[in-house]
Write a protein that holds these residues in place. Sequence first.
Motif, PDB file in Angstrom:
ATOM      1  N   LYS A  10       0.829  -1.218   0.000  1.00 46.04           N
ATOM      2  CA  LYS A  10       0.000   0.000   0.000  1.00 46.04           C
ATOM      3  C   LYS A  10       0.859   1.261   0.000  1.00 46.04           C
ATOM      4  CE  LYS A  10      -3.526  -2.730   0.445  1.00 46.04           C
ATOM      5  NZ  LYS A  10      -3.821  -3.485  -0.737  1.00 46.04           N
ATOM      6  N   THR A  11       2.161   1.123   0.273  1.00 46.99           N
ATOM      7  CA  THR A  11       3.049   2.292   0.303  1.00 46.99           C
ATOM      8  C   THR A  11       3.646   2.607  -1.070  1.00 46.99           C
ATOM      9  OG1 THR A  11       5.066   1.040   0.828  1.00 46.99           O
ATOM     10  CG2 THR A  11       3.687   1.748   2.702  1.00 46.99           C
ATOM     11  N   LEU A  12       3.406   1.741  -2.045  1.00 47.36           N
ATOM     12  CA  LEU A  12       3.967   1.958  -3.379  1.00 47.36           C
ATOM     13  C   LEU A  12       3.286   3.127  -4.076  1.00 47.36           C
ATOM     14  CD1 LEU A  12       4.204  -1.742  -4.641  1.00 47.36           C
ATOM     15  CD2 LEU A  12       6.006  -0.358  -3.597  1.00 47.36           C
ATOM     16  N   SER A  13       4.070   3.891  -4.807  1.00 49.41           N
ATOM     17  CA  SER A  13       3.522   4.981  -5.610  1.00 49.41           C
ATOM     18  C   SER A  13       2.730   4.373  -6.772  1.00 49.41           C
ATOM     19  CB  SER A  13       4.651   5.854  -6.157  1.00 49.41           C
ATOM     20  OG  SER A  13       5.350   5.147  -7.180  1.00 49.41           O
ATOM     21  N   PRO A  14       1.907   5.171  -7.452  1.00 49.99           N
ATOM     22  CA  PRO A  14       1.178   4.638  -8.614  1.00 49.99           C
ATOM     23  C   PRO A  14       2.099   4.025  -9.674  1.00 49.99           C
ATOM     24  CG  PRO A  14       0.217   6.719  -7.947  1.00 49.99           C
ATOM     25  CD  PRO A  14       1.479   6.530  -7.124  1.00 49.99           C
ATOM     26  N   ALA A  15       3.229   4.659  -9.947  1.00 49.45           N
ATOM     27  CA  ALA A  15       4.166   4.126 -10.949  1.00 49.45           C
ATOM     28  C   ALA A  15       4.782   2.820 -10.460  1.00 49.45           C
ATOM     29  CB  ALA A  15       5.259   5.149 -11.253  1.00 49.45           C
ATOM     30  N   GLU A  16       5.156   2.776  -9.181  1.00 50.59           N
ATOM     31  CA  GLU A  16       5.715   1.551  -8.615  1.00 50.59           C
ATOM     32  C   GLU A  16       4.673   0.437  -8.611  1.00 50.59           C
ATOM     33  OE1 GLU A  16       8.745   3.960  -5.620  1.00 50.59           O
ATOM     34  OE2 GLU A  16       6.846   3.183  -4.863  1.00 50.59           O
ATOM     35  N   SER A  17       3.437   0.783  -8.319  1.00 47.01           N
ATOM     36  CA  SER A  17       2.352  -0.203  -8.330  1.00 47.01           C
ATOM     37  C   SER A  17       2.166  -0.806  -9.708  1.00 47.01           C
ATOM     38  CB  SER A  17       1.036   0.432  -7.865  1.00 47.01           C
ATOM     39  OG  SER A  17       1.107   0.798  -6.521  1.00 47.01           O
ATOM     40  N   ALA A  18       2.252   0.031 -10.735  1.00 45.39           N
ATOM     41  CA  ALA A  18       2.111  -0.462 -12.108  1.00 45.39           C
ATOM     42  C   ALA A  18       3.217  -1.462 -12.426  1.00 45.39           C
ATOM     43  CB  ALA A  18       2.131   0.705 -13.096  1.00 45.39           C
ATOM     44  N   VAL A  19       4.440  -1.148 -12.036  1.00 45.39           N
ATOM     45  CA  VAL A  19       5.568  -2.045 -12.275  1.00 45.39           C
ATOM     46  C   VAL A  19       5.395  -3.326 -11.451  1.00 45.39           C
ATOM     47  CG1 VAL A  19       8.075  -2.321 -12.004  1.00 45.39           C
ATOM     48  CG2 VAL A  19       7.149  -0.177 -12.903  1.00 45.39           C
ATOM     49  N   PHE A  20       5.025  -3.191 -10.196  1.00 46.90           N
ATOM     50  CA  PHE A  20       4.801  -4.346  -9.326  1.00 46.90           C
ATOM     51  C   PHE A  20       3.754  -5.280  -9.917  1.00 46.90           C
ATOM     52  CE2 PHE A  20       2.182  -6.377  -6.081  1.00 46.90           C
ATOM     53  CZ  PHE A  20       3.125  -7.100  -5.365  1.00 46.90           C
ATOM     54  N   ASN A  21       2.619  -4.717 -10.346  1.00 43.93           N
ATOM     55  CA  ASN A  21       1.541  -5.538 -10.894  1.00 43.93           C
ATOM     56  C   ASN A  21       1.980  -6.298 -12.145  1.00 43.93           C
ATOM     57  OD1 ASN A  21      -0.308  -4.872  -8.895  1.00 43.93           O
ATOM     58  ND2 ASN A  21      -1.056  -3.097 -10.007  1.00 43.93           N
ATOM     59  N   LEU A  22       2.775  -5.664 -12.979  1.00 42.45           N
ATOM     60  CA  LEU A  22       3.266  -6.347 -14.175  1.00 42.45           C
ATOM     61  C   LEU A  22       4.259  -7.449 -13.817  1.00 42.45           C
ATOM     62  CD1 LEU A  22       3.493  -3.288 -16.581  1.00 42.45           C
ATOM     63  CD2 LEU A  22       1.961  -5.258 -16.797  1.00 42.45           C
ATOM     64  N   HIS A  23       5.100  -7.206 -12.815  1.00 43.52           N
ATOM     65  CA  HIS A  23       5.996  -8.272 -12.340  1.00 43.52           C
ATOM     66  C   HIS A  23       5.156  -9.447 -11.829  1.00 43.52           C
ATOM     67  CE1 HIS A  23      10.073  -6.843 -12.750  1.00 43.52           C
ATOM     68  NE2 HIS A  23       9.813  -5.715 -12.109  1.00 43.52           N
ATOM     69  N   ALA A  24       4.092  -9.131 -11.081  1.00 51.81           N
ATOM     70  CA  ALA A  24       3.234 -10.177 -10.516  1.00 51.81           C
ATOM     71  C   ALA A  24       2.535 -10.986 -11.616  1.00 51.81           C
ATOM     72  CB  ALA A  24       2.201  -9.553  -9.586  1.00 51.81           C
ATOM     73  N   GLN A  25       2.354 -10.373 -12.775  1.00 50.49           N
ATOM     74  CA  GLN A  25       1.740 -11.066 -13.915  1.00 50.49           C
ATOM     75  C   GLN A  25       2.759 -11.881 -14.707  1.00 50.49           C
ATOM     76  OE1 GLN A  25      -0.736  -8.427 -16.325  1.00 50.49           O
ATOM     77  NE2 GLN A  25      -1.101  -7.181 -14.502  1.00 50.49           N
ATOM     78  N   GLY A  26       4.031 -11.775 -14.314  1.00 48.96           N
ATOM     79  CA  GLY A  26       5.053 -12.597 -14.945  1.00 48.96           C
ATOM     80  C   GLY A  26       5.928 -11.904 -15.969  1.00 48.96           C
ATOM     81  N   TYR A  27       5.778 -10.603 -16.119  1.00 49.18           N
ATOM     82  CA  TYR A  27       6.606  -9.871 -17.079  1.00 49.18           C
ATOM     83  C   TYR A  27       7.974  -9.571 -16.481  1.00 49.18           C
ATOM     84  CZ  TYR A  27       2.357  -9.085 -19.786  1.00 49.18           C
ATOM     85  OH  TYR A  27       1.225  -9.271 -20.526  1.00 49.18           O
ATOM     86  N   ASN A  28       8.996  -9.549 -17.324  1.00 50.59           N
ATOM     87  CA  ASN A  28      10.323  -9.157 -16.852  1.00 50.59           C
ATOM     88  C   ASN A  28      10.512  -7.653 -17.050  1.00 50.59           C
ATOM     89  OD1 ASN A  28      11.352  -8.604 -19.513  1.00 50.59           O
ATOM     90  ND2 ASN A  28      11.818 -10.767 -19.789  1.00 50.59           N
ATOM     91  N   SER A  29      11.609  -7.129 -16.531  1.00 49.30           N
ATOM     92  CA  SER A  29      11.831  -5.675 -16.563  1.00 49.30           C
ATOM     93  C   SER A  29      11.849  -5.109 -17.976  1.00 49.30           C
ATOM     94  CB  SER A  29      13.136  -5.329 -15.847  1.00 49.30           C
ATOM     95  OG  SER A  29      13.012  -5.613 -14.479  1.00 49.30           O
ATOM     96  N   LYS A  30      12.475  -5.821 -18.905  1.00 49.04           N
ATOM     97  CA  LYS A  30      12.542  -5.334 -20.288  1.00 49.04           C
ATOM     98  C   LYS A  30      11.141  -5.255 -20.897  1.00 49.04           C
ATOM     99  CE  LYS A  30      15.011  -6.175 -24.598  1.00 49.04           C
ATOM    100  NZ  LYS A  30      15.956  -7.034 -25.305  1.00 49.04           N
ATOM    101  N   GLU A  31      10.324  -6.258 -20.646  1.00 48.80           N
ATOM    102  CA  GLU A  31       8.951  -6.260 -21.169  1.00 48.80           C
ATOM    103  C   GLU A  31       8.130  -5.144 -20.528  1.00 48.80           C
ATOM    104  OE1 GLU A  31       8.409 -11.040 -22.039  1.00 48.80           O
ATOM    105  OE2 GLU A  31       8.194 -10.298 -19.978  1.00 48.80           O
ATOM    106  N   ILE A  32       8.328  -4.928 -19.229  1.00 50.03           N
ATOM    107  CA  ILE A  32       7.600  -3.871 -18.520  1.00 50.03           C
ATOM    108  C   ILE A  32       7.969  -2.507 -19.085  1.00 50.03           C
ATOM    109  CG2 ILE A  32       7.328  -2.729 -16.281  1.00 50.03           C
ATOM    110  CD1 ILE A  32       7.654  -5.561 -15.021  1.00 50.03           C
TER     111      ILE A  32
END
Length: 78
Positions: A10-32
């Motif tokens: 809940k402390t993540l910024s909106p941008a961090e949340s977007a990155v976190f959610n994509l990681h949780a979906q299985g995307y790697n950093s390059k894809e994100i």
Amino acid sequence: MLREFLKNTKTLSPAESAVFNLHAQGYNSKEIAKILCLSINTIKTHNKRIYMKLNVASGKELLLYVEMLKEAGIDSSV
């Protein structure tokens, strides 16, 4: 520890949340980076802040917590 991890999401910024959610979906950093139209360096910066806020040392550890949340039936998206 899992409750603390979830609370800390809940402390993540909106941008961090977007990155976190994509990681949780299985995307790697390059894809994100491509999905969000950001540079890989920006994603790396977000990753560092996410790891710090969630008290994890790596992407592998982050995904381990995400998997534990899924197994517990808890939605990990923020």
